[in-house]
Design a protein around this motif. Structure first.
Motif, mmCIF file in Angstrom:
data_model
loop_
_atom_site.group_PDB
_atom_site.id
_atom_site.type_symbol
_atom_site.label_atom_id
_atom_site.label_comp_id
_atom_site.label_asym_id
_atom_site.label_seq_id
_atom_site.Cartn_x
_atom_site.Cartn_y
_atom_site.Cartn_z
ATOM 1 N N THR A 218 0.824 -1.220 0.000
ATOM 2 C CA THR A 218 0.000 0.000 0.000
ATOM 3 C C THR A 218 0.853 1.263 0.000
ATOM 4 N N GLY A 219 2.164 1.094 0.205
ATOM 5 C CA GLY A 219 3.007 2.256 0.481
ATOM 6 C C GLY A 219 3.063 2.518 1.968
ATOM 7 N N VAL A 220 2.804 1.468 2.742
ATOM 8 C CA VAL A 220 2.789 1.505 4.219
ATOM 9 C C VAL A 220 1.787 2.559 4.703
ATOM 10 N N LYS A 221 0.603 2.528 4.147
ATOM 11 C CA LYS A 221 -0.457 3.451 4.557
ATOM 12 C C LYS A 221 -1.404 2.837 5.580
ATOM 13 N N ARG A 222 -1.470 1.519 5.589
ATOM 14 C CA ARG A 222 -2.414 0.813 6.447
ATOM 15 C C ARG A 222 -1.945 -0.640 6.551
ATOM 16 N N ASN A 223 -2.748 -1.476 7.199
ATOM 17 C CA ASN A 223 -2.356 -2.880 7.309
ATOM 18 C C ASN A 223 -2.472 -3.581 5.959
ATOM 19 N N VAL A 224 -2.018 -4.826 5.911
ATOM 20 C CA VAL A 224 -1.949 -5.556 4.645
ATOM 21 C C VAL A 224 -3.088 -6.567 4.494
ATOM 22 N N LEU A 225 -4.128 -6.452 5.305
ATOM 23 C CA LEU A 225 -5.207 -7.432 5.275
ATOM 24 C C LEU A 225 -5.995 -7.408 3.977
ATOM 25 N N GLY A 226 -5.902 -6.304 3.234
ATOM 26 C CA GLY A 226 -6.583 -6.224 1.948
ATOM 27 C C GLY A 226 -5.785 -6.782 0.789
ATOM 28 N N HIS A 227 -4.540 -7.202 1.036
ATOM 29 C CA HIS A 227 -3.714 -7.785 -0.021
ATOM 30 C C HIS A 227 -4.285 -9.131 -0.471
ATOM 31 N N GLY A 266 -6.989 -10.901 4.814
ATOM 32 C CA GLY A 266 -7.803 -10.693 6.013
ATOM 33 C C GLY A 266 -8.756 -11.836 6.285
ATOM 34 N N ASP A 267 -9.327 -12.422 5.225
ATOM 35 C CA ASP A 267 -10.235 -13.556 5.392
ATOM 36 C C ASP A 267 -9.509 -14.759 5.968
ATOM 37 N N GLN A 268 -8.298 -15.000 5.489
ATOM 38 C CA GLN A 268 -7.530 -16.160 5.941
ATOM 39 C C GLN A 268 -6.978 -15.954 7.349
ATOM 40 N N VAL A 269 -6.578 -14.717 7.657
ATOM 41 C CA VAL A 269 -6.105 -14.412 9.010
ATOM 42 C C VAL A 269 -7.218 -14.667 10.024
ATOM 43 N N GLU A 270 -8.418 -14.221 9.710
ATOM 44 C CA GLU A 270 -9.557 -14.447 10.609
ATOM 45 C C GLU A 270 -9.833 -15.943 10.757
ATOM 46 N N ALA A 271 -9.778 -16.667 9.657
ATOM 47 C CA ALA A 271 -10.044 -18.104 9.701
ATOM 48 C C ALA A 271 -8.992 -18.856 10.496
ATOM 49 N N VAL A 314 9.009 -21.425 2.591
ATOM 50 C CA VAL A 314 8.982 -19.992 2.877
ATOM 51 C C VAL A 314 8.190 -19.781 4.158
ATOM 52 N N GLN A 315 8.811 -19.087 5.114
ATOM 53 C CA GLN A 315 8.112 -18.746 6.343
ATOM 54 C C GLN A 315 7.206 -17.556 6.051
ATOM 55 N N PHE A 316 5.915 -17.785 6.187
ATOM 56 C CA PHE A 316 4.917 -16.752 5.948
ATOM 57 C C PHE A 316 4.546 -16.148 7.294
ATOM 58 N N TYR A 317 4.922 -14.883 7.474
ATOM 59 C CA TYR A 317 4.726 -14.209 8.766
ATOM 60 C C TYR A 317 3.961 -12.916 8.533
ATOM 61 N N THR A 318 2.904 -12.711 9.314
ATOM 62 C CA THR A 318 2.042 -11.544 9.114
ATOM 63 C C THR A 318 2.176 -10.514 10.240
ATOM 64 N N ALA A 319 3.386 -10.341 10.737
ATOM 65 C CA ALA A 319 3.694 -9.292 11.732
ATOM 66 C C ALA A 319 2.779 -9.368 12.940
ATOM 67 N N ASN A 320 2.557 -10.580 13.427
ATOM 68 C CA ASN A 320 1.650 -10.767 14.561
ATOM 69 C C ASN A 320 2.178 -10.145 15.848
ATOM 70 N N PHE A 321 3.499 -9.999 15.949
ATOM 71 C CA PHE A 321 4.098 -9.504 17.187
ATOM 72 C C PHE A 321 4.539 -8.040 17.089
ATOM 73 N N ILE A 332 3.044 4.650 12.738
ATOM 74 C CA ILE A 332 3.015 3.668 13.813
ATOM 75 C C ILE A 332 2.585 2.324 13.227
ATOM 76 N N TYR A 333 3.503 1.352 13.265
ATOM 77 C CA TYR A 333 3.220 0.026 12.735
ATOM 78 C C TYR A 333 2.525 -0.817 13.797
ATOM 79 N N ASP A 334 1.553 -1.603 13.365
ATOM 80 C CA ASP A 334 0.829 -2.480 14.281
ATOM 81 C C ASP A 334 0.695 -3.864 13.665
ATOM 82 N N ARG A 335 -0.067 -4.727 14.330
ATOM 83 C CA ARG A 335 -0.261 -6.088 13.837
ATOM 84 C C ARG A 335 -0.764 -6.078 12.392
ATOM 85 N N GLN A 336 -0.198 -6.963 11.600
ATOM 86 C CA GLN A 336 -0.572 -7.123 10.198
ATOM 87 C C GLN A 336 -0.304 -5.877 9.351
ATOM 88 N N TRP A 337 0.652 -5.060 9.776
ATOM 89 C CA TRP A 337 1.060 -3.914 8.948
ATOM 90 C C TRP A 337 2.135 -4.315 7.936
#
Length: 378
Positions: A218-227, A266-271, A314-321, A332-337
C-alpha cells in the motif's frame, strides 16, 4: 554500456550507467539510467557502515552492510506514484541504536527457530542462546543481522548491486565451524530484487540464511489485510504453542493455509485465529530449480510482487508480534502492517529427521537464491 565512477572524499561513491536498448518491434532507442550510491554513515565495532542506493530509473532499493539489511524499496503504483513499500526506519543510523523485529535483515546462521536452543551433530550437543522464550531464534543474541558485513558495489550490463561478506568464527553464538558467508543483493532492469547467499565451512555445521523484509504494497499506509495472496504450496508444517514444528507435514486442503487460489489475506487471518507464522512447503527436496512461490497484489495501489526461490520453504509471517511500533515517516506500525516471505529451509530442521537437512560439511557450498519481482496491475 557506458559508466562513470567517482569517489568523493566525503565517502560517497556514485556509479552511473547509461544503457541503450533497441526494442525488437520498434526502432526506438531507450536510455535507461542505472545508478549506485554508496555513502559511509557511521561506524560500528570499528568498522564502516554504509548506506547504499540502487536505482534503475523506475524503482530504488536502499540497503546497508550493517546486518545485510534492506532499508527501503521504492516502487511506483498504478498511477506512477513512487512510495516505500517495506517497514523500516528513516535512517540507517537508527538500525544501530534502536531494537526492531529484524526489519529487512539477513537472519543467520540459522534463520527461524531451534527448539530448546540446542541441537546435536555427530553425538555432540551444541547449546545456543534461548532468545525466544525457551527456543533459539534467528541466530541468537548477536546474529548476522547485527554484524557489519564487508561491502563492495558492483555492476554489469543489466544489474547493479552490493556484494557483502562475513566470517562467523567457530563458536560464535554457540555454532561450530568457521563459516564464510557471501551475500549479493542486486536490482535488475526488470524491477527484480535478487538476493543470493553462499556459505562454506571448515567444520560440520548447520546453515539456513534468509532475508527478513516486511512488505506492505500500500506504500505503508495501512495494514496488509486487503492484499491478495496466492501460494503454490500444497502443504505446510503445523506448529506447537511455541511456534516449533511438530514434525507433521499437512495438506493445505480445507485449511486457512490453502492459498492455491487467490485469497484476501484478512479472510484467511480471521479463519486462522489471528495471523500466520508458519512454514509453507514449496519443495520436498533441495534443488537448484527456481520456483514461483508467491504472487501478491494490493488491489488499491495496483502494486504486484512475485516471489521466486530455489529453496524448500517460505516462512509466511504476518507481523503478529508488531505492536505500536514507531517506524519511518512518523508512522506507527501495528499487527498485520507487514508480511514476510522468508525463503529458507524448514524451521527446526536439525531436530526433525523427516525435514530437509540444514547440515553443511567442509568442501560443500551452501547456495540459496531469492527473487522479488515488482510490477503494476492496472
Amino acid at each position: 554500456m557506458k559508466y562513470t565512477s567517482i569517489l568523493y572524499a566525503s565517502g560517497l561513491l556514485l556509479l552511473t550507467m547509461a544503457c541503450k536498448q533497441e526494442k525488437t518491434q520498434e526502432p526506438i532507442i531507450e536510455d535507461i539510467e542505472l545508478m549506485i550510491k554508496a555513502e559511509k554513515v557511521a561506524e560500528q565495532d570499528g568498522q564502516a557502515v554504509f548506506h547504499y542506493v540502487l536505482d534503475n530509473g523506475d524503482m530504488q532499493v536502499e540497503m546497508t552492510n550493517y546486518g545485510g539489511t534492506i532499508t527501503k524499496i521504492i516502487t511506483p503504483d498504478k498511477n506512477g506514484k513512487k512510495e516505500n513499500v517495506i517497514l523500516t526506519f528513516d535512517t540507517v543510523e537508527e538500525f544501530l541504536t534502536k531494537s526492531n523485529p529484524f526489519f529487512g535483515a539477513t537472519a543467520g546462521r540459522i534463520a527461524n527457530r531451534i527448539a530448546k536452543g540446542e541441537f546435536t551433530l555427530d553425538g555432540e550437543t551444541y547449546k545456543l542462546a534461548k532468545n525466544n522464550g525457551p527456543n533459539h531464534l534467528h541466530g541468537g543474541n548477536v546474529g548476522f543481522n547485527k554484524k557489519v558485513w564487508a561491502g563492495e558495489p558492483y555492476s554489469n550490463d543489466s544489474t547493479i548491486g552490493v556484494k557483502m561478506t562475513y566470517l562467523s568464527v567457530d563458536g560464535e553464538e554457540g555454532y561450530p565451524g568457521n563459516l564464510e558467508s557471501t551475500l549479493w543483493m542486486e536490482l535488475t532492469l526488470s524491477n527484480t530484487l535478487r538476493i543470493q547467499f553462499e556459505a562454506e565451512t571448515d567444520q560440520k555445521t548447520i546453515v539456513n540464511l534468509t532475508n527478513h523484509t516486511y512488505f506492505n504494497l500500500t506504500g505503508v499506509k495501512r495494514n496488509v489485510l486487503g492484499h491478495e495472496f496466492q501460494f503454490w504450496a500444497d502443504a505446510y508444517t503445523p506448529v506447537d504453542e511455541g511456534l516449533i514444528p511438530t514434525g507433521e507435514i499437512r495438506d493445505v486442503k480445507g485449511t486457512p493455509f490453502d492459498f492455491r487460489d487467490p485469497k484476501i489475506l484478512g479472510d484467511q487471518v480471521e479463519a486462522n485465529g489471528g495471523g500466520f507464522d508458519h512454514n509453507m512447503v514449496m519443495k520436498m527436496e533441495k534443488g537448484s530449480e527456481m520456483k514461483h512461490f508467491v504472487h501478491v497484489k494490493d488491489p488499491e495501489s495496483g502494486r504486484v510482487m512475485d516471489m521466486y526461490s530455489d529453496n524448500v520453504g517460505v516462512q509466511f509471517y504476518t507481523a503478529n508480534f508488531v505492536s505500536n511500533f514507531e517506524g519511518a515517516d512518523g508512522k506507527i506500525y501495528d499487527r498485520q502492517w507487514g508480511f514476510c516471505l522468508e525463503s529458507q529451509n524448514w524451521p527446526d530442521a536439525i531436530n526433525h529427521k523427516n525435514f530437509p537437512s540444514p547440515i553443511l560439511n567442509p568442501g560443500e557450498k551452501y547456495e540459496h537464491t531469492i527473487e522479488y519481482k515488482f510490477s503494476v496491475d492496472e
